[in-house]
Design a protein around this motif. Structure first.
Motif, PDB file in Angstrom:
ATOM      1  N   PRO A   1     -38.826 -18.785 -46.800  1.00  0.00           N
ATOM      2  CA  PRO A   1     -37.718 -19.016 -45.876  1.00  0.00           C
ATOM      3  C   PRO A   1     -36.478 -18.176 -46.186  1.00  0.00           C
ATOM      4  O   PRO A   1     -35.802 -17.707 -45.274  1.00  0.00           O
TER       5      PRO A   1
ATOM      6  N   VAL B   1     -43.640 -24.632 -43.879  1.00  0.00           N
ATOM      7  CA  VAL B   1     -42.713 -23.521 -44.147  1.00  0.00           C
ATOM      8  C   VAL B   1     -42.411 -22.781 -42.837  1.00  0.00           C
ATOM      9  O   VAL B   1     -41.257 -22.445 -42.560  1.00  0.00           O
TER      10      VAL B   1
ATOM     11  N   GLY C   1     -42.172 -16.013 -37.504  1.00  0.00           N
ATOM     12  CA  GLY C   1     -42.243 -17.042 -38.535  1.00  0.00           C
ATOM     13  C   GLY C   1     -43.326 -18.065 -38.244  1.00  0.00           C
ATOM     14  O   GLY C   1     -44.107 -18.442 -39.127  1.00  0.00           O
TER      15      GLY C   1
ATOM     16  N   ALA D   1     -38.162 -27.096 -47.414  1.00  0.00           N
ATOM     17  CA  ALA D   1     -39.540 -26.638 -47.596  1.00  0.00           C
ATOM     18  C   ALA D   1     -40.043 -26.952 -48.998  1.00  0.00           C
ATOM     19  O   ALA D   1     -41.181 -27.389 -49.181  1.00  0.00           O
TER      20      ALA D   1
ATOM     21  N   VAL E   1     -35.586 -15.877 -43.111  1.00  0.00           N
ATOM     22  CA  VAL E   1     -34.385 -16.261 -42.365  1.00  0.00           C
ATOM     23  C   VAL E   1     -33.257 -15.261 -42.615  1.00  0.00           C
ATOM     24  O   VAL E   1     -32.563 -14.852 -41.678  1.00  0.00           O
TER      25      VAL E   1
ATOM     26  N   VAL F   1     -40.018 -24.870 -40.787  1.00  0.00           N
ATOM     27  CA  VAL F   1     -38.661 -24.822 -41.342  1.00  0.00           C
ATOM     28  C   VAL F   1     -37.978 -23.510 -40.974  1.00  0.00           C
ATOM     29  O   VAL F   1     -36.790 -23.500 -40.631  1.00  0.00           O
ATOM     30  N   VAL F   2     -38.711 -22.413 -41.023  1.00  0.00           N
ATOM     31  CA  VAL F   2     -38.137 -21.114 -40.646  1.00  0.00           C
ATOM     32  C   VAL F   2     -37.743 -21.125 -39.172  1.00  0.00           C
ATOM     33  O   VAL F   2     -36.626 -20.713 -38.817  1.00  0.00           O
TER      34      VAL F   2
ATOM     35  N   ALA G   1     -33.187 -24.610 -45.375  1.00  0.00           N
ATOM     36  CA  ALA G   1     -34.606 -24.333 -45.134  1.00  0.00           C
ATOM     37  C   ALA G   1     -35.375 -24.264 -46.443  1.00  0.00           C
ATOM     38  O   ALA G   1     -36.465 -24.836 -46.575  1.00  0.00           O
TER      39      ALA G   1
END
Length: 126
Positions: free
Chosen positions: A54, A110, A79, A12, A58, A113-114, A8
């Motif tokens: 992230p 972002v 997120g 990102a 995460v 991606v999270v 991630a």
């Protein structure tokens, strides 16, 4: 878990750097006014925030999910919501349209991606 976090952060960072360079090439000023002073957005800023968000989001979510698995879904919702809310920021600042058009997809990516990393973790737990 660490693969999802690292993936991630790397994804990102790479995409946001590409967006930064596209915005710069298109003539965006990449300057925001912070505390009454102009602050230029550079590659270092983009790398730091693209990694930090992230990794923190995460990692904290996955650690909480060890206690209660529902936190994976909660983390995905938060997120995505945080990404959308922070993407509004460039629209409210006194900056040029090119800068806003560069920053908004960065924030949203972002968040994407999270959400995707947490989905990978969620599916791997089944």
């Amino acid at each position: 878990m660490w693969q999802a976090v690292a993936g991630a952060a790397v994804l990102a960072t790479v995409v946001n750097l590409i967006l930064l360079f596209i915005g710069d090439a298109a003539g965006a000023s990449l300057v925001l006014e912070l505390n009454g002073k102009p602050d230029e957005i550079g590659a270092g800023d983009v790398v730091f925030m693209s990694i930090a968000a992230p990794v923190i989001g995460v990692t904290v979510t996955v650690l909480l999910a060890r206690w209660k698995p529902v936190f994976l879904r909660v983390g995905q919702i938060l997120g995505g919501a945080v990404a959308v809310l922070t993407a509004i920021g460039p629209l409210t600042q006194d900056t040029d349209g090119g800068t806003a058009a560069t920053l908004i997809p960065m924030h949203l990516f972002v968040g994407f991606v999270v959400v995707a990393a947490l989905e990978v973790v969620r599916r791997s737990r089944v």
